[in-house]
Write an enzyme that holds these catalytic residues in place. Structure first.
Site, PDB file in Angstrom:
ATOM      1  N   GLU A   1       0.828  -1.216   0.000  1.00 44.30           N
ATOM      2  CA  GLU A   1       0.000   0.000   0.000  1.00 44.30           C
ATOM      3  C   GLU A   1       0.859   1.262   0.000  1.00 44.30           C
ATOM      4  O   GLU A   1       0.440   2.300  -0.487  1.00 44.30           O
ATOM      5  CB  GLU A   1      -0.934   0.028   1.224  1.00 44.30           C
ATOM      6  CG  GLU A   1      -2.256  -0.665   0.970  1.00 44.30           C
ATOM      7  CD  GLU A   1      -3.314  -0.366   2.030  1.00 44.30           C
ATOM      8  OE1 GLU A   1      -2.963   0.000   3.166  1.00 44.30           O
ATOM      9  OE2 GLU A   1      -4.499  -0.508   1.715  1.00 44.30           O
TER      10      GLU A   1
ATOM     11  N   HIS B   1       9.095 -26.527  -1.568  1.00 42.40           N
ATOM     12  CA  HIS B   1       8.489 -27.645  -2.292  1.00 42.40           C
ATOM     13  C   HIS B   1       7.297 -27.176  -3.110  1.00 42.40           C
ATOM     14  O   HIS B   1       6.446 -27.968  -3.485  1.00 42.40           O
ATOM     15  CB  HIS B   1       8.102 -28.744  -1.294  1.00 42.40           C
ATOM     16  CG  HIS B   1       9.307 -29.255  -0.564  1.00 42.40           C
ATOM     17  ND1 HIS B   1       9.953 -30.417  -0.925  1.00 42.40           N
ATOM     18  CD2 HIS B   1      10.018 -28.719   0.454  1.00 42.40           C
ATOM     19  CE1 HIS B   1      11.013 -30.588  -0.136  1.00 42.40           C
ATOM     20  NE2 HIS B   1      11.071 -29.562   0.708  1.00 42.40           N
TER      21      HIS B   1
ATOM     22  N   LYS C   1     -14.054   0.025  -4.120  1.00 40.64           N
ATOM     23  CA  LYS C   1     -15.169   0.409  -3.238  1.00 40.64           C
ATOM     24  C   LYS C   1     -16.270   1.068  -4.059  1.00 40.64           C
ATOM     25  O   LYS C   1     -17.454   0.776  -3.880  1.00 40.64           O
ATOM     26  CB  LYS C   1     -14.695   1.392  -2.164  1.00 40.64           C
ATOM     27  CG  LYS C   1     -13.744   0.803  -1.149  1.00 40.64           C
ATOM     28  CD  LYS C   1     -13.424   1.834  -0.078  1.00 40.64           C
ATOM     29  CE  LYS C   1     -12.335   1.339   0.857  1.00 40.64           C
ATOM     30  NZ  LYS C   1     -11.788   2.377   1.705  1.00 40.64           N
TER      31      LYS C   1
HETATM   32  O1  PA5 Z   1      -3.224   1.292   5.818  1.00 37.44           O
HETATM   33  C1  PA5 Z   1      -4.355   1.686   5.629  1.00 37.44           C
HETATM   34  O2  PA5 Z   1      -4.658   2.893   5.748  1.00 37.44           O
HETATM   35  C2  PA5 Z   1      -5.480   0.753   5.278  1.00 37.44           C
HETATM   36  O3  PA5 Z   1      -5.021  -0.540   5.059  1.00 37.44           O
HETATM   37  C3  PA5 Z   1      -6.522   0.733   6.379  1.00 37.44           C
HETATM   38  O4  PA5 Z   1      -5.926   0.297   7.576  1.00 37.44           O
HETATM   39  C4  PA5 Z   1      -7.710  -0.171   6.039  1.00 37.44           C
HETATM   40  O5  PA5 Z   1      -8.263   0.212   4.808  1.00 37.44           O
HETATM   41  C5  PA5 Z   1      -8.774  -0.105   7.119  1.00 37.44           C
HETATM   42  O6  PA5 Z   1      -9.202   1.212   7.276  1.00 37.44           O
HETATM   43  P1  PA5 Z   1     -10.056   1.669   8.538  1.00 37.44           P
HETATM   44  O7  PA5 Z   1      -9.237   1.491   9.746  1.00 37.44           O
HETATM   45  O8  PA5 Z   1     -10.363   3.104   8.247  1.00 37.44           O
HETATM   46  O9  PA5 Z   1     -11.305   0.822   8.565  1.00 37.44           O
END
Ligand code: PA5
Length: 443
Positions: free
Chosen positions: A285, A306, A420
């Site tokens: 990310e 393996h 989303k």
């Molecule tokens: O690193 C990030 O920002 C994302 O992976 C969030 O942690 C994830 O989308 C969950 O978001 P939230 O805590 O707002 O539900």
């Protein structure tokens, strides 16, 4: 105190003065707050800023949940899930689930998928046991955990009534915004705040990770102390030659620039599988954007020798690997002598399993390097809270530096929105009418 050791001797990279200067500048940006994504740098000095009051507040709420529930369901996704899961797996006996006696409540996770069968089976499995829940969402609006929480909240209220539900549900969210904050205020749930300047995937050392871990009996003080070790070792003033996070960031970027696009994080300890999952989220990310970024993959060894081992040895030469190497095992198990030696293994008699594992690790490293797969090694002394705390902060700091070396903002995730939008349009969410027509025409 033993600290993480970083070893790039088999990476094929020689760290130049130019690379050192770039990494030092990137690290300085994380500290000065003058780089991209500077609203989200709270994690940089987070370990050393956690005070006694905060730890005590977390431990007190954890003790209350421990006293009430055999099972605590932790609801969250992404950064609101993987940190706790990673540390918990690392710190838990591999066969805890089949033990007759448990010293700690069992932590189960929900809201990290939308599988109907998983949800059904979770509710069914917990039907006869006392439960509590920790619901975690920084935005307070993420769909997956919101769906799981609606069901688990209803189950808790059905079993214990609304007043007791407020004693069994803890919310961890933004200080002011989001549906979860509104709901928690209305229902009177105890609440912990995720600091504004700490993004989800950098939040493991906030209550997001610390509360579930404290409930599970993990020593969160040692975890934080480990992170503090690395906060000072990888600080702005440390020369790059002594800063393992800067070195890791340099070497992986140098390999990437040479054309290898996939980094495999491997470990010879199955308990570290979810540390690799957490790492994949952190790096994927943070770096995968603007058409750039190393693709983070992972293997657990020797199992995956393996399966994926064939590809790593001889497949497309776009890979490099980083091994989390654990210097010492917690327990001792030796290979016994067998008078018949039908399996031909007496040459190993008397050796510890960990010695054999280590020789597998060394043999694989040489084989992979010979096969064109550059290797880096991150060594921790053993698996305990202190070393895992070190590892988490090491990877976070390296990720921030690495993102800046790559030339991206490591603290946003704009690409996560695309799915989303489509999902809401397909589900006819109010406000998505136009998108809904368009997307349905494409099915
Ligand atoms: O690193 C990030 O920002 C994302 O992976 C969030 O942690 C994830 O989308 C969950 O978001 P939230 O805590 O707002 O539900």
């Amino acid at each position: 105190m033993e600290l993480i050791k970083f070893d790039a001797a088999h990476s094929g990279v020689t760290i130049t003065e130019q690379m050192k200067a770039e990494a030092a500048a990137a690290n300085a940006l994380l500290h000065s707050g003058k780089g991209a994504g500077n609203d989200f740098l709270g994690w940089v000095s987070l370990p050393s800023s956690i005070d006694e009051q905060e730890l005590t507040a977390i431990e007190n709420v954890a003790a209350k949940l421990r006293g009430k529930a055999e099972i605590v369901i932790c609801i969250g996704i992404g950064g609101s899930y993987l940190g706790a899961k990673a540390v918990l797996e690392a710190m838990t006996d591999s066969f805890e689930s089949i033990k007759k006696h448990h010293d700690n409540p069992t932590i189960l996770f929900a809201g990290e998928n939308i599988s109907e069968d998983y949800t059904y089976e979770l509710l069914a499995a917990t039907a006869e046991r006392s439960i509590a829940a920790i619901v975690i969402s920084k935005s307070g609006t993420t769909t997956e955990p919101a769906i799981a929480f609606r069901l688990i909240k209803a189950e808790i209220e059905k079993r214990y009534g609304k007043a007791e539900a407020a004693e069994r549900i803890v919310a961890i969210t933004d200080k002011a915004r989001g549906a979860l904050k509104t709901l928690a205020d209305k229902e009177g749930y105890p609440t912990f705040v995720i600091p504004d300047n700490v993004g989800g995937r950098y939040s493991v050392l906030t209550p997001v990770g610390l509360l579930p871990l404290a409930v599970a009996g993990v020593d969160i003080r040692a975890l934080v102390a480990g992170a503090c070790d690395m906060e000072s070792l990888c600080g702005e003033k440390t020369p790059v030659e002594e800063n393992p996070a800067a070195q890791y960031a340099i070497v992986r970027n140098a390999i990437y620039r040479s054309g290898k696009k996939i980094e495999i994080l491997g470990s010879y300890e199955p308990k570290l599988l979810y540390v690799a999952e957490w790492w994949k989220q952190l790096y994927g990310e943070s770096e995968g954007k603007e058409g750039k970024g190393i693709f983070p993959a992972s293997v657990t060894l020797t199992a995956d020798l393996h399966s994926m081992g064939q590809y790593i040895q001889e497949g497309e030469r776009t890979l490099f690997e980083t091994i989390i190497s654990v210097a010492e095992s917690k327990h001792t198990v030796r290979v016994e002598t067998d008078s018949e030696n039908l399996d031909g293994l007496n040459f190993l008699a008397g050796k510890r399993i960990s010695e054999i594992n280590k020789m597998a690790e060394l043999g694989v490293r040489i084989a992979h390097v010979d096969g064109g797969v550059p290797n880096m090694r991150v060594e921790i002394a053993r698996i305990d809270e202190r070393t895992i705390g070190q590892l988490l902060y090491f990877f976070e700091k390296a990720c921030g530096i690495s993102g800046y070396l790559l030339g991206v903002n490591p603290f946003n995730q704009p690409g996560v929105e695309a799915y989303k939008k489509n999902m809401f349009a397909l589900l006819d969410k109010p406000g998505y009418e136009e998108e809904s027509k368009k997307i349905k025409a494409r099915l």
